[in-house]
Design a protein around this motif. Structure first.
Motif, PDB file in Angstrom:
ATOM      1  N   VAL A  46       0.833  -1.200   0.000  1.00  0.00           N
ATOM      2  CA  VAL A  46       0.000   0.000   0.000  1.00  0.00           C
ATOM      3  C   VAL A  46       0.869   1.250   0.000  1.00  0.00           C
ATOM      4  N   SER A  49       2.328   1.912  -3.314  1.00  0.00           N
ATOM      5  CA  SER A  49       1.388   2.448  -4.315  1.00  0.00           C
ATOM      6  C   SER A  49       1.342   3.971  -4.231  1.00  0.00           C
ATOM      7  N   TYR A  50       1.382   4.513  -3.003  1.00  0.00           N
ATOM      8  CA  TYR A  50       1.406   5.973  -2.847  1.00  0.00           C
ATOM      9  C   TYR A  50       2.763   6.538  -3.267  1.00  0.00           C
ATOM     10  N   SER A  79       0.175  13.780   0.731  1.00  0.00           N
ATOM     11  CA  SER A  79      -0.365  12.625   1.451  1.00  0.00           C
ATOM     12  C   SER A  79       0.310  12.419   2.791  1.00  0.00           C
ATOM     13  N   PHE A 173      -6.736  -2.470  -0.503  1.00  0.00           N
ATOM     14  CA  PHE A 173      -6.721  -1.717  -1.750  1.00  0.00           C
ATOM     15  C   PHE A 173      -8.107  -1.371  -2.273  1.00  0.00           C
ATOM     16  N   VAL A 176      -8.684   2.127  -1.496  1.00  0.00           N
ATOM     17  CA  VAL A 176      -7.858   2.984  -2.351  1.00  0.00           C
ATOM     18  C   VAL A 176      -8.471   3.086  -3.742  1.00  0.00           C
ATOM     19  N   GLN A 314      -1.281   4.762 -10.117  1.00  0.00           N
ATOM     20  CA  GLN A 314      -1.777   4.265  -8.834  1.00  0.00           C
ATOM     21  C   GLN A 314      -3.123   3.571  -9.012  1.00  0.00           C
ATOM     22  N   THR A 315      -3.970   4.132  -9.868  1.00  0.00           N
ATOM     23  CA  THR A 315      -5.258   3.501 -10.135  1.00  0.00           C
ATOM     24  C   THR A 315      -5.064   2.127 -10.757  1.00  0.00           C
ATOM     25  N   ALA A 318      -3.729  -0.215  -8.033  1.00  0.00           N
ATOM     26  CA  ALA A 318      -4.786  -0.598  -7.092  1.00  0.00           C
ATOM     27  C   ALA A 318      -5.758  -1.566  -7.746  1.00  0.00           C
TER      28      ALA A 318
END
Length: 579
Positions: A46, A49-50, A79, A173, A176, A314-315, A318
């Motif tokens: 996770v 991913s950010y 973030s 996820f 997210v 990121q999309t 996820a």
């Protein structure tokens, strides 16, 4: 669903006892640590991913300062604080390595415990012997103990942790992806978090197609384990009987037999290959489409300028994590079929052991009386073959301590089966056999059993080598005419192949002289000796073991002179006759 429930019940029947055993706390601690490390890996995914979003945004904006900061020392983003990649990667590697190491530690501890439990059950009540009589269809118990247990533990942990990680990844996820997806309008209906629903639909279709395409692998994997074990067993049989094959010149027939077994293995393997090819076509196609599918779905928002490049990646990441978690069944289908085959083989083996041990309570059985009795008693004993054919009916006899009794009769009349009943290992028949309580008993068959290991172990069997001094073992070998082997006591060899038939029977004599049993049963134990050696054999027994009760099966008339009376098996009856 009922079949799945029954299968999972069988799997828990094998796995459950370990987690409630004497090792439960150590096992649960190891399991908890491995689970925690797996959850940490999901958390790292996770975080990455950010980090990935910020990294690609820096590339899109050509922000060199952010690029290098994200690679090494980190930076504060919208973030929150974002560590550098080198720290994230180092921690990820450390967690991954110890997760694997501790999982393997749990695996070997579980396998050790389960193997001991199955061996205890297999060896208890002589089930290892009875199982061939009560359930001949239970093939290759050696493979079920060695290979199937290993595969069960390995696959259970691999699939279990894989499922756990998929569930945690999905939960982590899905929020997210929901937040990144936004809302899509289809046919005038607004669908929030639409990419979550797309991933779910994609995985459901993939799961259904995987099972439909790959269901043939379940019986094929089960059969492959059986034919592999059959082929290995045939090779072992050839190795163990090499001299007999060579004397007969049976190489051509052995080759035909081995080739036939190997051909069965190959034919089943080809069927597995075909089924696997079909499943692999689908799985690779499913996986390849999944690589670009989220980009295709999210690209309209990117091209419309609603999300930056980092948001798109990121999309897509996820979506891949959610879709991959939902596709656990698709990705693990082949392993699931192998696991199911292993569970079926182990539970079948355990059921066969239970049936074999249950046979101990039926038919003829040796039971020690509450009040010790000095003699051996047979009362109305009937012995039959597994097919029901009666060998001996209504036999009654007594053998007093110190007696010498010869049992004679035609080949196949049931003499050896009578010995098996006295030993308590023959379940077919009826009546009552009673033996003196706590008496030491030794059976010497025509072909003595010589265990793997040193010559000293073979002589002392079934007692431990520590029960006797080396001088005692050497003396026993010398008395039995095997003094030339005394210098090789510590040598480990395949003694059942190294020694001739006559030498093996002499070694059995040495064993009897060393163990000094109170009751000694000889089943053609001198058949490979010449008459002079046979005479010396019995003379030694009478000289060195004067108080031992001696019961012999023999065909040579000369043996009768070493026994006081005779029991003759004739026409299904056991009759007393003078020696």
């Amino acid at each position: 669903m009922r079949r799945i429930g029954s299968f999972l019940s069988d799997a828990w029947r094998i796995a459950g006892p370990y987690w409630h055993s004497e090792e439960r706390w150590r096992a649960r601690l190891l399991l908890g640590v491995v689970v925690l490390l797996n959850l940490s890996l999901v958390g790292m995914s996770v975080l990455l991913s950010y980090w990935n979003r910020e990294f690609f945004n820096a590339l899109q904006e050509k922000d060199a300062a952010s690029f290098w900061s994200l690679l090494f020392w980190g930076k504060v983003t919208d973030s929150g604080p974002m560590p550098g990649f080198v720290f994230v990667a180092a921690l990820f590697i450390l967690i991954a390595v110890y997760q694997l190491y501790l999982r393997q530690a749990l695996q070997i501890r579980w396998r050790t415990w389960l193997t001991k439990q199955v061996l205890d059950r297999w060896l208890a009540d002589r089930a290892y012997y009875r199982i061939a009589l009560t359930d001949p269809g239970t093939d290759n118990p050696d493979q079920r103990v060695q290979d199937d247990i290993r595969l069960f533990v390995e696959k259970t942990l691999d699939l279990g942790f894989g499922l756990l990680r998929s569930v945690v990844t999905l939960v982590s996820f899905v929020f997210v992806l929901w937040g990144l997806s936004g809302t899509a309008t289809i046919l005038g209906i607004e669908i929030p978090g639409y990419m979550v629903w797309v991933a779910l639909l994609y995985a459901v279709i993939g799961t259904a197609l995987s099972h439909w395409i790959g269901r043939r692998l379940i019986p094929l994997n089960f059969n492959q384990q059986r034919v592999e074990a059959d082929f290995r067993y045939a090779l072992m049989r050839l190795r163990d009987n090499a001299e007999g094959v060579a004397l007969y010149g049976g190489e051509a027939d052995e080759k035909r037999g081995l080739t036939a077994r190997f051909q069965a293995l190959i034919e089943n393997w080809w069927r597995i290959m075909v089924a696997t090819k079909r499943l692999t076509f689908f799985q690779y196609g499913y996986t390849q489409v999944a690589l670009v599918f989220p980009f295709v779905v999210a690209s309209p928002a990117y091209f419309a300028g609603k999300i930056p490049l980092g948001g798109l990646t990121q999309t897509a990441d996820a979506f891949g994590q959610v879709q991959g978690s939902l596709s656990w069944f698709v990705d693990s289908y082949r392993e699931l079929t192998e696991w199911r085959a292993t569970v079926v083989r182990i539970t079948g083996f355990l059921d066969a052991i239970g049936a074999a041990r249950g046979a101990t309570q039926a038919g003829t059985g040796v039971r020690a009386e509450a009040e010790a009795r000095p003699d051996l008693a047979l009362d109305g004993v009937t012995l039959a073959l597994p097919d029901g054919r009666v060998l001996i009916e209504g036999a009654s006899a007594r053998v007093a301590p110190g007696e010498t009794v010869l049992v004679t009769g035609p080949s196949g009349s049931g003499k050896s089966t009578l010995f098996r009943a006295i030993a308590g290992i023959w379940p077919f028949g009826g009546g009552r056999v009673e033996v003196p309580k706590d008496a030491s008993v030794l059976f010497l068959p025509q072909r003595p059993y010589l265990p793997l290991g040193s010559l000293q172990r073979a002589v002392c069997y079934p007692r431990s080598v520590t029960d006797f001094s080396e001088a005692e073992v050497r003396a026993a070998l010398s008395d039995a005419g095997l003094g030339h082997l005394a210098p090789r006591l510590e040598e480990e060899d395949a003694w059942d192949r190294r020694l001739s038939g006559g030498e093996q029977q002499r070694l059995a004599l040495a064993r009897a002289l060393l163990l000094r049993p109170q009751w000694l049963f000889l089943d053609e134990a001198t058949a490979s000796l010449d008459p002079e050696a046979e005479a010396r054999f019995y003379q030694l027994l009478r000289e060195r073991l004067p108080g031992t009760t001696l019961v012999s099966i023999a065909h040579r008339p000369a043996v009768a002179q070493y026994h006081a009376r005779t029991l003759r098996v004739r026409d299904g009856r056991l009759e007393a006759a003078p020696a």
